[in-house]
Each structure stands twice: as structure tokens, then as C-alpha cells.
Write a protein that holds these residues in place. Structure first.
Motif, PDB file in Angstrom:
ATOM      1  N   THR A 111       0.835  -1.209   0.000  1.00  0.00           N
ATOM      2  CA  THR A 111       0.000   0.000   0.000  1.00  0.00           C
ATOM      3  C   THR A 111       0.867   1.255   0.000  1.00  0.00           C
ATOM      4  N   ALA A 112       1.884   1.259   0.851  1.00  0.00           N
ATOM      5  CA  ALA A 112       2.788   2.409   0.910  1.00  0.00           C
ATOM      6  C   ALA A 112       3.514   2.605  -0.417  1.00  0.00           C
ATOM      7  N   MET A 113       3.924   1.522  -1.023  1.00  0.00           N
ATOM      8  CA  MET A 113       4.607   1.601  -2.318  1.00  0.00           C
ATOM      9  C   MET A 113       3.728   2.298  -3.353  1.00  0.00           C
ATOM     10  N   ARG A 114       2.456   1.943  -3.384  1.00  0.00           N
ATOM     11  CA  ARG A 114       1.534   2.569  -4.346  1.00  0.00           C
ATOM     12  C   ARG A 114       1.373   4.058  -4.057  1.00  0.00           C
ATOM     13  N   LEU A 115       1.270   4.422  -2.782  1.00  0.00           N
ATOM     14  CA  LEU A 115       1.115   5.835  -2.427  1.00  0.00           C
ATOM     15  C   LEU A 115       2.364   6.639  -2.783  1.00  0.00           C
ATOM     16  N   PHE A 116       3.523   6.141  -2.431  1.00  0.00           N
ATOM     17  CA  PHE A 116       4.773   6.835  -2.745  1.00  0.00           C
ATOM     18  C   PHE A 116       4.954   6.963  -4.257  1.00  0.00           C
ATOM     19  N   HIS A 117       4.590   5.925  -4.965  1.00  0.00           N
ATOM     20  CA  HIS A 117       4.751   5.917  -6.416  1.00  0.00           C
ATOM     21  C   HIS A 117       3.825   6.935  -7.069  1.00  0.00           C
ATOM     22  N   VAL A 156       3.305  12.298   0.886  1.00  0.00           N
ATOM     23  CA  VAL A 156       2.597  11.285   1.675  1.00  0.00           C
ATOM     24  C   VAL A 156       3.070  11.386   3.120  1.00  0.00           C
ATOM     25  N   GLY A 157       2.155  11.741   4.028  1.00  0.00           N
ATOM     26  CA  GLY A 157       2.511  11.927   5.425  1.00  0.00           C
ATOM     27  C   GLY A 157       2.312  10.679   6.264  1.00  0.00           C
ATOM     28  N   VAL A 158       2.926  10.670   7.430  1.00  0.00           N
ATOM     29  CA  VAL A 158       2.809   9.525   8.340  1.00  0.00           C
ATOM     30  C   VAL A 158       1.364   9.323   8.778  1.00  0.00           C
ATOM     31  N   ALA A 159       0.636  10.409   9.033  1.00  0.00           N
ATOM     32  CA  ALA A 159      -0.764  10.278   9.452  1.00  0.00           C
ATOM     33  C   ALA A 159      -1.596   9.604   8.368  1.00  0.00           C
ATOM     34  N   GLU A 160      -1.357  10.005   7.118  1.00  0.00           N
ATOM     35  CA  GLU A 160      -2.091   9.387   6.005  1.00  0.00           C
ATOM     36  C   GLU A 160      -1.704   7.926   5.855  1.00  0.00           C
ATOM     37  N   LEU A 161      -0.411   7.638   5.958  1.00  0.00           N
ATOM     38  CA  LEU A 161       0.027   6.248   5.868  1.00  0.00           C
ATOM     39  C   LEU A 161      -0.627   5.407   6.959  1.00  0.00           C
ATOM     40  N   GLY A 162      -0.640   5.927   8.183  1.00  0.00           N
ATOM     41  CA  GLY A 162      -1.262   5.194   9.274  1.00  0.00           C
ATOM     42  C   GLY A 162      -2.732   4.930   9.019  1.00  0.00           C
ATOM     43  N   LYS A 213      -2.076   2.995  14.217  1.00  0.00           N
ATOM     44  CA  LYS A 213      -1.784   4.271  14.861  1.00  0.00           C
ATOM     45  C   LYS A 213      -0.278   4.525  14.831  1.00  0.00           C
ATOM     46  N   PRO A 214       0.144   5.782  15.022  1.00  0.00           N
ATOM     47  CA  PRO A 214       1.580   6.103  14.939  1.00  0.00           C
ATOM     48  C   PRO A 214       2.493   5.202  15.770  1.00  0.00           C
ATOM     49  N   PRO A 215       2.150   4.842  17.022  1.00  0.00           N
ATOM     50  CA  PRO A 215       3.065   3.958  17.758  1.00  0.00           C
ATOM     51  C   PRO A 215       3.301   2.627  17.045  1.00  0.00           C
ATOM     52  N   SER A 216       2.253   2.063  16.477  1.00  0.00           N
ATOM     53  CA  SER A 216       2.401   0.807  15.742  1.00  0.00           C
ATOM     54  C   SER A 216       3.189   1.012  14.460  1.00  0.00           C
ATOM     55  N   PHE A 217       2.971   2.148  13.811  1.00  0.00           N
ATOM     56  CA  PHE A 217       3.705   2.473  12.580  1.00  0.00           C
ATOM     57  C   PHE A 217       5.204   2.513  12.861  1.00  0.00           C
ATOM     58  N   TYR A 218       5.586   3.270  13.884  1.00  0.00           N
ATOM     59  CA  TYR A 218       7.012   3.417  14.181  1.00  0.00           C
ATOM     60  C   TYR A 218       7.613   2.117  14.709  1.00  0.00           C
ATOM     61  N   ALA A 219       6.817   1.336  15.431  1.00  0.00           N
ATOM     62  CA  ALA A 219       7.317   0.052  15.916  1.00  0.00           C
ATOM     63  C   ALA A 219       7.602  -0.898  14.759  1.00  0.00           C
ATOM     64  N   ALA A 220       6.774  -0.838  13.736  1.00  0.00           N
ATOM     65  CA  ALA A 220       6.920  -1.759  12.604  1.00  0.00           C
ATOM     66  C   ALA A 220       8.003  -1.327  11.632  1.00  0.00           C
ATOM     67  N   SER A 248      10.527   4.438  10.878  1.00  0.00           N
ATOM     68  CA  SER A 248      10.322   5.803  10.400  1.00  0.00           C
ATOM     69  C   SER A 248       9.633   5.740   9.046  1.00  0.00           C
ATOM     70  N   LYS A 249       9.207   6.893   8.573  1.00  0.00           N
ATOM     71  CA  LYS A 249       8.643   6.961   7.229  1.00  0.00           C
ATOM     72  C   LYS A 249       9.693   6.546   6.202  1.00  0.00           C
ATOM     73  N   ALA A 250      10.935   6.985   6.390  1.00  0.00           N
ATOM     74  CA  ALA A 250      12.003   6.602   5.468  1.00  0.00           C
ATOM     75  C   ALA A 250      12.254   5.095   5.506  1.00  0.00           C
ATOM     76  N   GLY A 251      12.094   4.499   6.690  1.00  0.00           N
ATOM     77  CA  GLY A 251      12.252   3.056   6.796  1.00  0.00           C
ATOM     78  C   GLY A 251      11.213   2.316   5.974  1.00  0.00           C
ATOM     79  N   LEU A 252       9.987   2.815   5.983  1.00  0.00           N
ATOM     80  CA  LEU A 252       8.938   2.219   5.161  1.00  0.00           C
ATOM     81  C   LEU A 252       9.226   2.463   3.682  1.00  0.00           C
TER      82      LEU A 252
END
Length: 200
Positions: A24-30, A37-43, A49-56, A59-63
Motif C-alpha cells: 500500500t505504501a509503495m503505491r502511495l509513494f509511487h 505522503v505523510g505519516v498520518a495518512e500512511l497510518g 496508529k503512529p506507535p504501531s507504525f514506528y514500531a513496525a 520511520s517513514k524513510a524506513g517504510l
């Protein structure tokens, strides 16, 4: 692969599919580029939620890094696909450019190449460096292949191929269709063949 993340101090758990999240993130970035594409939108899109996003993902760059690798591992690795069909240097490079002409036109709101354009002019140096590293790896693979025939001019010829592909990606994002890109790819392929045959 399913990941189970903690999303609250009392141990409330949230499960989500990491592979699906990266897709999903790949499609949005592309479609829109890294910075748009912001972290809130990605979440929200991923349902976490942001804690789960960062745990997984850290960072946004990591995704973004994972999205880049997923993209490059699929049909977007046009040079590897062209090389797998065999043939000499001119044939493989010509095939690579024709595959780009098929891949880059807009489909379902997405155009161009994620690696070449996903972090273009990004304000995030980490994201820009990730994309640049992948571009350099792709250019090195093309250069090393060309060097099997023209070691002295391999770098310059690889630059020609990469600049051509970047131009095709940008043109696709500006609306160039497959017919226009194919005609250009054929011309570029002929130019490459002539240059390859020329004495250095």
C-alpha cells in the motif's frame, strides 16, 4: 507475514499484514512522491496508529526503503528482465528501454518509476539517499554488463541509458503515453546501437 504490534500502554494489541502495508505504501509513494505522503495518512491507509507504525517500520524513510526494495524486486526491474531473455549488449539495452516504455505510462493514477522519481527533490535527505543508492546500484549493473563488450566506454554508455530512462519516467509522469514512449525508446535504442558500434 503478519505482525502483531502493541498499540497502547495497557497491552492492547493490533495486528496487521506487513507485506500488505508495504504494498500500500509503495503505491502511495509511487503515485504522489515521498514528500507528499505523510505519516498520518500512511497510518490511516494501513489501519494503524503512529506507535504501531514506528514500531513496525522505524520511520517513514524506513517504510520507503522497504517500498523501494519491493518495487525493484518486481516487474519494475526491467534491466534484469531484459537480461534474462539473453542476447548481446545492444539487444538487451534496447529491450530494457522498450520495457520502460511499457512500464512507465500512467495506469490507475500511477506513472513513471518509483526509484527514479519517488524522492525527486525530496526535503528528506534520508529518503533521497535511499533512492539514490538504488539508482546507483541499477546504473552499476548496467555499466558492468556493457563493460563485457566495451570496458573503456561502459560508464558513459550506462549514463546514456540511465539518463534516457529518467527522461522517459519524467515524460510519463507528465502524460506521455505508451506509443510516444515506445517510439522514443526505439530511437534511443538505435542511437545506443550506433554509439556502441562506433570506435572509442
Amino acid at each position: 507475514m503478519t505482525a502483531t504490534e502493541m498499540s497502547g500502554s495497557r497491552g492492547r494489541r493490533r495486528s496487521f499484514d506487513v507485506d500488505e502495508a508495504v504494498e500500500t505504501a509503495m503505491r502511495l509513494f509511487h503515485a504522489r512522491g515521498y514528500d507528499a505522503v505523510g505519516v498520518a495518512e500512511l497510518g490511516a491507509e494501513l489501519g494503524i496508529k503512529p506507535p504501531s507504525f514506528y514500531a513496525a517500520f522505524g520511520s517513514k524513510a524506513g517504510l520507503f526503503e522497504r517500498a523501494l526494495h519491493r518495487y525493484a524486486a518486481g516487474e519494475a526491474n526491467i534491466f534484469a528482465r531484459a537480461q534474462a531473455e539473453g542476447g548481446g549488449v545492444a539487444e538487451v539495452i534496447g529491450r530494457t528501454l522498450l520495457l520502460a516504455a511499457r512500464l512507465y505510462p500512467r495506469r490507475n493514477g500511477v506513472a513513471g518509476c518509483l526509484v527514479l522519481d519517488g524522492a525527486r527533490n525530496s526535503a528528506d535527505p534520508e529518503a533521497a539517499a535511499l533512492a539514490e543508492a538504488m539508482r546507483k546500484a541499477g546504473a552499476a549493473a548496467i555499466r558492468d554488463f556493457i563493460a563485457t563488450r566495451e570496458p573503456e566506454r561502459a560508464a558513459a554508455l550506462a549514463d546514456f541509458v540511465m539518463i534516457t530512462m529518467r527522461g522517459m519516467s519524467a515524460a510519463a509522469r507528465d502524460g506521455a503515453d505508451e506509443a510516444a514512449l515506445t517510439a522514443f525508446a526505439e530511437m534511443a535504442g538505435r542511437a545506443f546501437r550506433r554509439e556502441l558500434a562506433a570506435e572509442g
